[in-house]
Design a protein around this motif. Structure first.
Motif: not given
Length: 117
Positions: A106-107, A109-111, A113-114
């Motif tokens: 998840k981390d 994918y979060a990066k 997305n940013q």
């Protein structure tokens, strides 16, 4: 392909009593963001079969943004082969099973997305 599982990083993914043959791969991952080519985390790939003599299973693992083939694809592959052939995960490999169950991308994918916003 058999030597790969006996040497280097693979020796940590061996399964007692099962001769696994396989080849890792790492696919580079790029995206175009705002017109610029950006390197993203590599994809983790492994193709394998087992046992070496008279194979009972052939498997291909592809983990998007998973890094090197030996990082995530290798332990997943050896666990799936062990479970398929033996019917269960040995006590010796329970730590590897738990590590894969606890794994979270998840981390990453979060990066990603940013970067795309």
């Amino acid at each position: 392909m058999h030597e790969v599982f006996k040497t280097e990083q693979w020796r940590f993914n061996q399964v007692e009593g099962i001769e696994i043959c396989g080849k890792t791969g790492t696919a580079e991952n790029f995206a175009r963001i705002d017109g610029q080519k950006i390197q993203l985390p590599d994809h983790s790939i492994l193709v394998a079969f087992a046992p070496k003599e008279n194979p009972k299973i052939a498997i291909a693992i592809f983990v998007e943004n998973g890094g090197y083939g030996s990082t995530i694809a290798a332990p997943i592959t050896s666990l799936l082969i062990e479970k398929y052939i033996n019917g269960s995960i040995s006590k010796e490999n329970k730590y590897r099973e738990q590590r894969m169950l606890d794994l979270n991308l998840k981390d990453i994918y979060a990066k990603l997305n940013q970067k795309t916003k």
